[in-house]
Design a protein around this motif. Structure first.
Motif, PDB file in Angstrom:
ATOM      1  N   PHE A   7      -2.397 -62.156   1.316  1.00  9.72           N
ATOM      2  CA  PHE A   7      -3.174 -61.812   2.493  1.00  9.72           C
ATOM      3  C   PHE A   7      -4.059 -60.600   2.180  1.00  9.72           C
ATOM      4  O   PHE A   7      -3.576 -59.540   1.820  1.00  9.72           O
ATOM      5  N   ILE A   8      -5.382 -60.781   2.288  1.00  9.19           N
ATOM      6  CA  ILE A   8      -6.317 -59.701   1.979  1.00  9.19           C
ATOM      7  C   ILE A   8      -6.728 -59.023   3.285  1.00  9.19           C
ATOM      8  O   ILE A   8      -7.323 -59.642   4.161  1.00  9.19           O
ATOM      9  N   ASP A   9      -6.369 -57.764   3.390  1.00  8.13           N
ATOM     10  CA  ASP A   9      -6.778 -56.951   4.533  1.00  8.13           C
ATOM     11  C   ASP A   9      -7.311 -55.622   3.994  1.00  8.13           C
ATOM     12  O   ASP A   9      -7.244 -55.374   2.794  1.00  8.13           O
ATOM     13  N   PRO A  10      -7.825 -54.747   4.822  1.00  5.44           N
ATOM     14  CA  PRO A  10      -8.393 -53.482   4.329  1.00  5.44           C
ATOM     15  C   PRO A  10      -7.413 -52.636   3.526  1.00  5.44           C
ATOM     16  O   PRO A  10      -7.789 -52.013   2.537  1.00  5.44           O
ATOM     17  N   THR A  11      -6.144 -52.612   3.896  1.00  2.00           N
ATOM     18  CA  THR A  11      -5.178 -51.801   3.141  1.00  2.00           C
ATOM     19  C   THR A  11      -4.929 -52.386   1.756  1.00  2.00           C
ATOM     20  O   THR A  11      -4.715 -51.650   0.797  1.00  2.00           O
ATOM     21  N   THR A  12      -4.955 -53.703   1.639  1.00  2.00           N
ATOM     22  CA  THR A  12      -4.771 -54.346   0.336  1.00  2.00           C
ATOM     23  C   THR A  12      -5.925 -53.988  -0.592  1.00  2.00           C
ATOM     24  O   THR A  12      -5.720 -53.688  -1.770  1.00  2.00           O
ATOM     25  N   ILE A  20      -7.820 -51.310  -0.415  1.00  2.00           N
ATOM     26  CA  ILE A  20      -7.680 -49.896  -0.781  1.00  2.00           C
ATOM     27  C   ILE A  20      -6.615 -49.728  -1.862  1.00  2.00           C
ATOM     28  O   ILE A  20      -6.804 -48.993  -2.828  1.00  2.00           O
ATOM     29  N   LYS A  21      -5.491 -50.444  -1.708  1.00  2.00           N
ATOM     30  CA  LYS A  21      -4.406 -50.361  -2.708  1.00  2.00           C
ATOM     31  C   LYS A  21      -4.882 -50.806  -4.088  1.00  2.00           C
ATOM     32  O   LYS A  21      -4.449 -50.263  -5.098  1.00  2.00           O
ATOM     33  N   THR A  22      -5.743 -51.796  -4.128  1.00  2.00           N
ATOM     34  CA  THR A  22      -6.202 -52.304  -5.434  1.00  2.00           C
ATOM     35  C   THR A  22      -7.108 -51.311  -6.146  1.00  2.00           C
ATOM     36  O   THR A  22      -7.165 -51.309  -7.372  1.00  2.00           O
ATOM     37  N   TYR A  23      -7.800 -50.469  -5.389  1.00  2.00           N
ATOM     38  CA  TYR A  23      -8.718 -49.518  -6.022  1.00  2.00           C
ATOM     39  C   TYR A  23      -8.097 -48.142  -6.260  1.00  2.00           C
ATOM     40  O   TYR A  23      -8.707 -47.298  -6.918  1.00  2.00           O
TER      41      TYR A  23
END
Length: 195
Positions: free
Chosen positions: A148-153, A155-158
């Motif tokens: 599930f791709i959401d804004p927090t995901t 941010i976590k990836t970067y």
């Protein structure tokens, strides 16, 4: 470099190689009188004569002319600061210090060691950064974090990229300060690409 130092260097190299003036003249294709005049400081070899001497002495013209290695803390500091090029493009953090290193590695004290240390670290850092980008764009990172791709995901990836950039920035800054203070610098972690 003055003529007296150059004449001493030519003589020093000749003696170190176990050559007589006659043998040096023969090997270089210069006259014996020219070799004698160079070693007495009466003449300065230039151009072709300098190249011939360098070949006969199994060295480079730069070695003969600039044989005294100087201390230059300002150059070391500037070389370290040049690594900030990574902020504009990651490979600039390698290319710019590489240029500094190549041009002065035999002329300024500690440039060779510092250059290798910087380059080994920056190459290692770039490999880690680009490997993460490959994992990120191939979708592996998203699968590890969750489908599930959401804004927090996002941010976590970067976050790892941001951490890598901050670490590189702080390490360069700390080592620049250490060099300015005359202390040994440490660029870690680094694989030994240049030994």
């Amino acid at each position: 470099m003055n003529d007296l130092n150059l004449s001493k260097k030519v003589k020093e190299l000749r003696v170190l190689k176990g050559m007589t003036q006659e043998l040096l003249a023969e090997e270089s294709g210069l006259s014996l009188r020219t070799i004698q005049r160079i070693e007495k400081g009466e003449t300065t070899p230039r151009g072709d004569s300098l190249k011939r001497l360098a070949i006969a002495l199994n060295t480079t013209p730069d070695e003969i002319i600039d044989w005294k290695i100087q201390e230059d803390k300002g150059f070391l500091t500037l070389m370290t600061l040049s690594t900030f090029g990574f902020l504009f493009f990651p490979l600039l953090g390698i290319i710019i210090p590489l240029i500094f290193w190549v041009f002065k590695k035999d002329k300024v004290k500690n440039v060779n060691e510092l250059g290798k240390s910087i380059l080994n670290f920056e190459i290692t850092w770039s490999i880690i950064l680009f490997s993460y980008f490959i994992l990120l764009f191939s979708g592996i990172i998203f699968r590890l974090i969750g489908d599930f791709i959401d804004p927090t995901t996002i941010i976590k990836t970067y976050i790892p990229i941001i951490v890598l950039y901050i670490y590189n920035f702080i390490l360069i800054l700390l080592n620049t300060i250490r060099i300015y203070q005359g202390k040994e610098c440490k660029f870690i972690p680094a694989f030994k690409f240049l030994k």
